[in-house]
Each structure stands twice: as C-alpha cells, then as structure tokens.
Enzyme design. Structure first.
Site, PDB file in Angstrom:
ATOM      1  N   SER A 186       0.798  -1.230   0.000  1.00  0.00           N
ATOM      2  CA  SER A 186       0.000   0.000   0.000  1.00  0.00           C
ATOM      3  C   SER A 186       0.828   1.276   0.000  1.00  0.00           C
ATOM      4  CB  SER A 186      -0.955  -0.004   1.195  1.00  0.00           C
ATOM      5  OG  SER A 186      -0.245  -0.215   2.401  1.00  0.00           O
ATOM      6  N   HIS A 214      -5.488  -3.295  -2.659  1.00  0.00           N
ATOM      7  CA  HIS A 214      -5.188  -2.365  -3.749  1.00  0.00           C
ATOM      8  C   HIS A 214      -5.102  -3.057  -5.115  1.00  0.00           C
ATOM      9  CE1 HIS A 214      -4.405   1.011  -1.036  1.00  0.00           C
ATOM     10  NE2 HIS A 214      -3.886   0.094  -0.232  1.00  0.00           N
ATOM     11  N   LYS A 244     -12.054   0.484  -1.271  1.00  0.00           N
ATOM     12  CA  LYS A 244     -11.145   1.195  -2.177  1.00  0.00           C
ATOM     13  C   LYS A 244     -11.735   1.246  -3.580  1.00  0.00           C
ATOM     14  CE  LYS A 244      -7.626   0.922   1.135  1.00  0.00           C
ATOM     15  NZ  LYS A 244      -6.721   0.101   1.910  1.00  0.00           N
TER      16      LYS A 244
HETATM   17  C1  LIG Z   1      -6.781  -0.141   3.334  1.00  0.00           C
HETATM   18  C2  LIG Z   1      -6.169  -1.457   3.592  1.00  0.00           C
HETATM   19  C3  LIG Z   1      -6.773  -2.376   4.440  1.00  0.00           C
HETATM   20  C4  LIG Z   1      -7.969  -2.030   5.284  1.00  0.00           C
HETATM   21  O1  LIG Z   1      -9.139  -2.028   4.555  1.00  0.00           O
HETATM   22  P1  LIG Z   1     -10.365  -1.162   5.111  1.00  0.00           P
HETATM   23  O2  LIG Z   1     -11.537  -1.697   4.385  1.00  0.00           O
HETATM   24  O3  LIG Z   1     -10.051   0.258   4.807  1.00  0.00           O
HETATM   25  O4  LIG Z   1     -10.434  -1.425   6.583  1.00  0.00           O
HETATM   26  C5  LIG Z   1      -6.209  -3.620   4.554  1.00  0.00           C
HETATM   27  N1  LIG Z   1      -5.085  -3.949   3.879  1.00  0.00           N
HETATM   28  C6  LIG Z   1      -4.475  -3.087   3.078  1.00  0.00           C
HETATM   29  C7  LIG Z   1      -3.253  -3.522   2.325  1.00  0.00           C
HETATM   30  C8  LIG Z   1      -4.983  -1.804   2.900  1.00  0.00           C
HETATM   31  O5  LIG Z   1      -4.349  -0.937   2.120  1.00  0.00           O
END
Ligand SMILES: *Cc1c(COP(=O)(O)O)cnc(C)c1O
Length: 392
Positions: A186, A214, A244
């Site tokens: 990320s 992602h 996302k």
């Molecule tokens: C954003 C993210 C999460 C968390 O997901 P949410 O739905 O925002 O709680 C988990 N793992 C990674 C790699 C992320 O970037």
C-alpha cells in the site's frame, strides 16, 4: 477533576508532546468531496491525488442509487450480528458475486478490510504455529498475527530467498504455517511475487493469505493481483476490501467453502459485531457489477500512473500507487505543502506508517483524473525532485 482524570489527561498530553517533537502528531482535516476527484479542505478546492477510490465509484450515480435503494429496502442499519438477525439478503448476494468474480467456492464479507484481517489469521492458526509475514505488510495483517498468539516471523520485503530460509529454519515441528503478504503493497505500490511465493508455500505445506486491498478493480482487468501474472497465481486465502476500488465500505475473504464456513462460526470480528450496513453492501454490489461488465475502465488508473512517471522522470510503476521517497519527515511535509499551493492534495506519509528515513509523497491515480491534471502534477514533482537533489 478527579485524580484519575488528571493523571489520564497528563498521560495523553505527554504522549502528544512526544509525538509533536518527532513530527509524528497527526491532525484530521475536514475533507469534503465536491465532485469527481475534487475535494474541499480549509475553504479551498484541490484535485485529490491521495484517494484509494481508484475508479471513482464512491461518486458514481448508479452506485449512489444502489446505496439509496438498499436503504429503502433494508433500512439504515442491520440491527444485529449476522449470527442473529443481521443477515439481509444483499449480503449473501454480494458474497456469491464476489466468489464468482474471484473464482473461489465461497466468500465471507466483514465490516471492513481491517476487521477481515483481525478475523482470518486468528481463526486459522494459534499458539505454537508459524506465521511468516512480509516486513512491509499492512498494519492489519500484523494485528491479526498478534491476535492469533502464533509466533510471527518477518521475512525481508518480497525476498523469496529469505522466505525459503525462514521456512527451512522454522517450519519443521510446527503443525500449521501461514504466509501473510499484501498483493499490492500500500505504501510502495509494488507487487508480491505470488507465483514464486505460492510455490514455496506448497513445498513447505504453508497456507497463504494475500491482502489484495489495492489489487481488486485495478490489476488483472479488475480481478486483482493474482491475475496480473502470465498465469493466474491465486492464493487459497484471498482477502480484500470494499472500501477502495469498490468505493464503498467493508471487507471480504474469498476462499474454499470449508474455510469460509469455519470463519462464519469462529471469526470473532464477524460473530461479535453487527452486520455491515445495507447502503455499503448495496453500493458494493453495484460497483462490482460495473467492474464485471466493463462499464468502468479498470486499466486507466495504471495507465495514468505510467503517464505520470514517464513525464516526472520516475521508474515505470507496477500499480497506480506511486511513492516519491524524500527521506526526512520535513522534506515530505514541505513537498506536500508546495503541491497544495498548486491545487493538488498529496499527503506526506511518515513513520511509523513507513520505515524511518523513508518519508514520502504517496500519489494515487484514479480513472476519473484528467490527463491535464496528471501532466501538471508531473511537472511539479519533477521540479521538486530536482530542487531536493540540488539542495543536497
Ligand atoms: C486499506 C487497507 C486495508 C484495510 O481495509 P479497510 O476496508 O479500509 O479497513 C487492509 N489492507 C491493506 C493492504 C490496505 O491498504
């Protein structure tokens, strides 16, 4: 104030002062979306280059309609855990659709991606088992590892030689072993070498959990990181988020029927929490449909990232996450302010989110960005980097 109030507040104030001194105190700004990738902050409008809404689906008219319809049909909240009466039909529909899209037998939806990772690892391994985790994996994979009481061992980021060495050293004598990695990292935007990783996992009878927060909607024609290799490299445990590219909120695990059924009975962040709200699930269902039917261009975020990197003189990116590493916290903060002045919102990412000395700008690209904005941002970043080099 009572004695306990005073000592509590003194503790919080002392901690905040320490964070302030290290430039690690965070402030939460009001950021209101105005249209597309535009956001209003402090009375000014910015083009948002730090959102994870890769396809702009959080603002898509069909997705908004679906959220409204779900509220009309099921209400504002779900009222209970899914083990009680929180399991309205759209939740089951979303699980079936995600499983079909990812090509797995089953899927379980959670309240968020973070909660999914707090659920999965502790349901599968425990004290005496082995966890191997990429050093740069997301915080919630580490949190899940910690909760499981199994022993987490870090391997060097994306280093399959190191992973092999650690499997050779620690695997024997442990009943179960699990490897935890992001699909797309990320904060760095690079991709895990899943074909090699899964081959090692197989050789040592270790399970693999890939966090593809992602990757979904962005790589492999939307199907995720596993589908971005010459032949698909699908882990047995494929976790992701609805928050996302799907533009909504929630998390999921796609896996075999047996694994998903076990989680439904044993995953504490599913059993002891209220089912996700209907608006989020209705929105995610519509977003997934738009991706599946090709109504949104899942290739565009990466295409814009490539255009940006060519123009800014940066290495070819593998994903729409482009880090511009500047080193010290104050360099990243200053660069972020300079881009703000030009009308771009690009946040500085600082330790402890990233390792010490690697403070950076993290720029993310969305299908709804304009080429013109990307080009102006690229010119600004190229200049920032030249000035940084000149200053050294
Ligand atoms: C954003 C993210 C999460 C968390 O997901 P949410 O739905 O925002 O709680 C988990 N793992 C990674 C790699 C992320 O970037």
């Amino acid at each position: 104030m009572s004695r306990a109030d005073i000592s509590l507040n003194r503790f919080a104030e002392d901690k905040l002062a320490e964070l302030e001194a290290r430039q690690q105190r965070r402030r939460l700004d009001v950021s209101d979306n105005t249209s597309g990738m535009r956001v209003r902050r402090g009375g000014r409008d910015f083009v948002n280059f730090c959102s994870n809404d890769y396809l702009g689906l959080s603002q898509h008219p069909a997705v908004l309609d679906a959220a409204r319809n779900a509220v009309t049909e099921y209400g504002a909240g779900s009222g209970a855990s899914r083990l009680v009466t929180g399991g309205y039909s759209a939740l089951f529909e979303l699980e079936a659709k995600l499983a079909a899209f990812k090509g797995t037998e089953d899927c379980v939806v959670f309240g968020s991606g973070y909660m999914a990772n707090l659920a999965i690892t502790p349901a599968l391994v425990g004290a005496g088992d082995l966890i191997l985790i990429d050093a740069l994996a997301h915080a919630c994979l580490f949190a899940g590892a910690q909760l499981s009481r199994a022993r987490p061992v870090r391997f060097a980021h994306n280093d399959m030689g190191d992973l092999r060495r650690l499997l050779e050293k620690h695997r024997a004598g442990r009943e179960r072993a699990i490897i935890l990695t992001d699909g797309v990292f990320s904060m760095d935007g690079d991709i895990a070498p899943l074909p090699e990783l899964l081959a090692l996992a197989e050789a040592f009878d270790a399970w693999t959990l890939v966090d593809d927060a992602h990757g979904l909607g962005v790589l492999g024609r939307g199907k995720g990181t596993a589908h971005s290799f010459t032949s698909p490299a699908a882990a047995p445990l494929q976790m992701g988020t609805l928050s996302k590219s799907l533009g909504s909120y929630g998390g999921y695990l796609c896996a075999s029927r047996a694994v998903c059924e076990l989680l439904r009975s044993r995953a504490r962040p599913l059993v002891f929490t209220t089912a996700p709200p209907p608006a989020s699930i209705g929105a995610a269902l519509k977003a997934l449909e738009l991706i599946e039917t090709g109504a949104v261009d899942t290739d565009r975020p990466l295409a814009l990232a490539r255009r940006f990197c060519r123009s800014a003189g940066l290495a070819e990116p593998a994903t729409p996450i482009v880090p511009v590493i500047l080193g010290a916290e104050e360099h990243a903060l200053r660069a972020s302010r300079e881009l703000n002045a030009l009308g771009f919102l690009v946040t500085a990412i600082r330790p402890p989110t990233v390792p010490d000395g690697t403070a950076r700008l993290r720029i993310t690209f969305s299908a709804t960005h304009d080429e013109a904005d990307v080009d102006v941002l690229a010119a600004a970043v190229a200049e920032l980097r030249q000035n940084a080099v000149a200053a050294e």
